[in-house]
Enzyme design. Structure first.
Site, short mmCIF file in Angstrom:
data_model
loop_
_atom_site.label_atom_id
_atom_site.label_comp_id
_atom_site.label_asym_id
_atom_site.label_seq_id
_atom_site.Cartn_x
_atom_site.Cartn_y
_atom_site.Cartn_z
N LEU A 1 2.71 -6.48 -13.57
CA LEU A 1 2.61 -5.30 -12.15
C LEU A 1 1.11 -5.02 -12.32
O LEU A 1 0.32 -5.00 -12.94
CB LEU A 1 3.18 -4.08 -12.63
N HIS A 2 0.49 -5.12 -11.09
CA HIS A 2 -0.94 -4.72 -10.95
C HIS A 2 -1.36 -4.61 -9.64
O HIS A 2 -2.23 -3.77 -8.86
CB HIS A 2 -1.68 -6.37 -11.62
N ARG A 3 -0.68 -4.43 -8.31
CA ARG A 3 -0.67 -4.34 -7.36
C ARG A 3 -1.01 -2.63 -7.39
O ARG A 3 -0.22 -1.64 -7.83
CB ARG A 3 0.34 -4.47 -6.59
N ASP B 1 4.72 -8.24 -8.47
CA ASP B 1 4.07 -8.37 -7.94
C ASP B 1 3.06 -9.10 -7.44
O ASP B 1 2.26 -8.78 -6.48
CB ASP B 1 3.86 -6.72 -7.65
#
Length: 366
Positions: free
Chosen positions: A207-209, A282
């Site tokens: 997850l990084h968005r 994501d």
């Protein structure tokens, strides 16, 4: 001797340009040289000699060392420093990859200096203008000379916007070149062995968005939904620095089933993808690798710039509502996920197609 500038601004860019560098080595008739320019847009302590050794590419010839900052600050520094570089020693052409700020900034500078621009991964669109990457794609493609595409969807998008057919080159996916080249070299991480994950099915999570991680409450809801839906399976979670910062500042406790680890080198991370029961992400690039490796993948987004991973591959968009995680993960864990196929030209030969085309263009004076 004339040469090509190959631009990279972030770690994933180097995975993409590796295929192009290898193509230069493996096409002995090519007389064009190349210069690897790292803008320094992303500082990453894992961008060490080991990283370049894993990809079997040389360290950059130039590092512009622009560092962190706002979108505008980074864009300005990249443009100023790249302009200084090409004013002193101009390339025959500038090749940019993907959709980071460096891609857009160096394309603008090169074009204003009369240097033709080649864009690898041209034409991909998510339709989501809230993503900085989408703006970078639109601007870069508006001033590109040679468009190298990964899919027929990208070709169609470029045609729709009026790009002439003789400037579009459907070549495949350089990231898959790197995956195919290294498939027999993937490395089992120490923790994978120590925790017995070779004997236990696990989920891989990234997850990084900003839309998923910048709001601590929302991030906590996503992680809770995954934890309650994992059915006792371990969830291996290489934590992006941006995500780690929000987890700490929000007081989120990562307990079982999460196995939180630092971001991994390329060969170790690819091993995790290859041996996962399924992936929650994501990231766009991971959906491509999962498709080629045949691993079920769910994307926590409502749109994707890589529709072929959904239409042909193993990826599925499940949206941004944490409540959508449970039914999707239930299908995945019960073996009811769809079976995908590999998109056309994702065959490990993309780098050679790109280099051959660029050489022909330069030799014919465009």
């Amino acid at each position: 001797m004339s040469f090509l500038d190959i631009i990279a601004g972030a770690r994933p860019n180097f995975v993409k340009i590796a295929a192009i560098i290898h193509a230069f080595r493996e096409l002995p008739a090519v007389k064009l040289g190349y210069r690897i320019v790292h803008t320094g847009q992303h500082y990453d302590k894992r961008m060490s000699g080991d990283f370049f050794e894993q990809l079997e590419i040389p360290e950059p010839d130039v590092n512009l060392e622009v560092g962190s900052g706002t979108q505008a600050e980074q864009t300005a520094r990249i443009m100023m420093r790249y302009e200084e570089l090409i004013t002193t020693k101009p390339p025959a052409a500038t090749l940019v990859v993907g959709d980071v700020t460096s891609t857009m900034a160096c394309a603008i500078v090169a074009q204003k200096q009369g240097i033709p621009v080649a864009h690898v991964e041209a034409g991909i669109r998510s339709g989501d203008w809230s993503m900085p990457e989408e703006i970078n794609r639109l601007v870069t493609d508006s001033i590109t000379n040679w468009f190298f595409t990964t899919s027929e969807a990208a070709n169609a998008e470029l045609r729709r916007t009026g790009v002439a057919e003789d400037r579009i080159f459907f070549v495949g996916n350089t990231m898959i070149d790197t995956l195919v080249r290294n498939k027999g070299k993937f490395r089992q991480p120490d923790f994978h062995r120590d925790l017995g994950l070779d004997k236990t099915p696990y989920i891989l999570l990234t997850l990084h968005r900003p839309s998923n991680v910048d709001d601590g409450l929302r991030l906590g809801e996503i992680l809770k939904a995954i934890a309650t839906s994992a059915d006792s399976r371990p969830v291996v979670f290489p934590v992006h620095p941006r995500t780690h910062q929000k987890i700490v500042s929000s007081g989120i406790a990562l307990r079982t089933p999460f196995i939180a680890v630092e971001p991994l080198p390329y060969l170790e991370f690819a091993y995790l993808i290859q041996h996962a029961q399924g992936i929650i992400t994501d990231s766009g690039g991971i959906t491509e690798e999962a498709t080629v490796l045949g691993i079920p993948c769910m994307t926590l987004r409502s749109s994707t710039e890589r529709p072929e991973t959904v239409e042909m591959g193993t990826n599925e968009l499940i949206g941004t509502d944490p409540q959508s995680i449970h039914p999707a993960l239930d299908r995945l864990l019960s073996g009811k996920w769809k079976t995908g196929k590999i998109p056309p030209l994702w065959d490990g030969e993309t780098g050679k197609r790109i280099v051959t085309t660029i050489v022909n263009k330069i030799e014919s004076k465009y």
